[in-house]
Design a protein around this motif. Structure first.
Motif, mmCIF file in Angstrom:
data_model
loop_
_atom_site.group_PDB
_atom_site.id
_atom_site.type_symbol
_atom_site.label_atom_id
_atom_site.label_comp_id
_atom_site.label_asym_id
_atom_site.label_seq_id
_atom_site.Cartn_x
_atom_site.Cartn_y
_atom_site.Cartn_z
ATOM 1 N N CYS A 180 0.823 -1.222 0.000
ATOM 2 C CA CYS A 180 0.000 0.000 0.000
ATOM 3 C C CYS A 180 0.852 1.265 0.000
ATOM 4 N N GLU A 183 -0.629 4.682 -0.498
ATOM 5 C CA GLU A 183 -1.647 5.187 0.438
ATOM 6 C C GLU A 183 -0.989 5.508 1.774
ATOM 7 N N ASN A 188 1.816 0.335 6.066
ATOM 8 C CA ASN A 188 3.192 0.622 5.664
ATOM 9 C C ASN A 188 4.145 0.462 6.840
#
Ligand SMILES: *Cc1c(COP(=O)(O)O)cnc(C)c1O
Length: 369
Positions: A180, A183, A188
């Motif tokens: 991701c 995003e 993360n």
């Protein structure tokens, strides 16, 4: 690439017997203009943004459709020394260009059927499972390790790792992949933490986590080596990359017919455009078979010297109609540029930037400038 069948001399002259041969003799009606300087500048900017880490390059899927051999040559010239392909066929395709001077990693790992080729290849497998590790270990040859830090695609689970697994192995890159990075989500940081924990166990010479978007997440994500793909080719998945990434690929098509519509005339399959006034349209020799998919029907845009020429009606397999109202001087045989800024084209079509670039068809001649 060698043609499958050679041309034959007949009393009517030489006849092309393969697509690649035909392409070299007959001028194309649609092309992709590819910008060498933009590709090199994108790699240099991503390398710089990677800070202390060095940028490599993901060149799987024919360098995201742009033509892997040309891309590799240009990236090596720019200074890139680490390449990532998906499978052994892709490694083979660039072996002569990369052998002896760069590292090539095969992301999809090594199956039993790959072993005869893999063992004599200068490329390394990225080992993704215990089974692959057992398969490769006896060779004593270099490899990379993929750690599953939470994407649950390929890679070894952190719980299954122990230091003694790797004794006697030559591990170059210990890596993981972010799911991701485009995003701002807690996943993360979760993946970063799990990757770091795994690095206490996996004795890689080098470490690597970030793809294009991951590079823009900050220095914590950089490790020793970054692996940009999309952004090399003009894709922008985070605002921080917007000012440093240039468009690389511009599809171009020839106007092969011009026609004048009367008010009420309908254009294309299922009559999805009806003229509300008299105007001219141009028919372009490009269509969804070239990767310009039907999502661009009545929405896509072509450009000629700044004039905006909207797509009218449905995109056909081999043809597109564009409105020529603002460019009355255009004639048959003229060429127009496709609006293919990946961010804009993605919003227009509903396709991802990745799908747009990798989907460009083989019929379009790749022309590097
Ligand atoms: C495709 C891929 C990349 C490159 O990702 P982009 O989002 O295109 O920058 C990096 N690492 C792995 C493992 C990949 O599969």
């Amino acid at each position: 690439m060698t043609p499958k069948r050679l041309s034959t001399k007949t009393n009517k002259g030489t006849i092309a017997r393969s697509m690649s041969e035909a392409k070299s003799i007959i001028p194309p009606t649609a092309t992709i203009k590819l910008d060498s300087d933009a590709l090199a500048a994108n790699w240099r900017n991503l390398d710089r943004l990677s800070g202390k880490a060095k940028a490599g390059a993901a060149i799987k899927a024919n360098a995201y459709g742009l033509g892997v051999r040309a891309v590799v040559q240009k990236l090596i010239t720019a200074g890139c020394t680490d390449f990532f392909v998906a499978n052994w066929q892709e490694a083979r395709e660039i072996e002569d260009l990369t052998v002896g001077k760069t590292s090539v990693s095969v992301l999809n790992g090594v199956r039993a059927v790959d072993m005869p080729f893999a063992l004599q290849s200068p490329a390394k497998p990225v080992l993704n499972s215990m089974e692959q590790l057992d398969r490769w270990k006896p060779s004593g040859k270099a490899c990379d390790i993929m750690i599953n830090s939470g994407m649950n695609r390929l890679g070894m689970n952190v719980e299954d790792l122990s230091g003694d697994l790797f004794t006697g192995m030559q591990i170059d890159i210990a890596m993981s992949h972010l799911a991701c990075a485009d995003e701002d989500v807690p996943q993360n940081e979760d993946q970063l933490a799990r990757f770091k924990a795994a690095l206490d166990i996996v004795p890689g010479k080098r470490t690597s986590l970030a793809n294009s978007a991951g590079i823009a997440l900050g220095s914590e994500y950089h490790f020793d080596l970054t692996r940009p793909g999309l952004s090399l080719y003009g894709g922008i998945q985070r605002p921080a990359l917007a000012n440093m990434i240039k468009q690389v690929a511009i599809p171009q098509a020839e106007i092969i017919q011009i026609r004048s519509l009367r008010a009420g005339d309908r254009v294309g399959y299922n009559a999805q455009y009806i003229a509300n006034r008299p105007h001219d349209i141009g028919i372009l020799a490009m269509g969804y078979a070239d990767g310009y998919l039907r999502g661009f029907s009545n929405i896509g845009l072509f450009i000629h010297e700044g004039d905006r020429l909207p797509v009218v009606g449905r995109v056909s397999m081999d043809l597109i109609a564009i409105d020529l109202t603002v460019a009355p001087g255009l004639k048959e045989g003229d060429w127009v540029d496709c609006q293919f800024d990946l961010g804009i084209a993605s919003l227009q079509s509903g396709l991802s930037q990745y799908e747009l670039i990798t989907g460009l068809g083989n019929r379009l001649a790749r022309e590097w400038t």
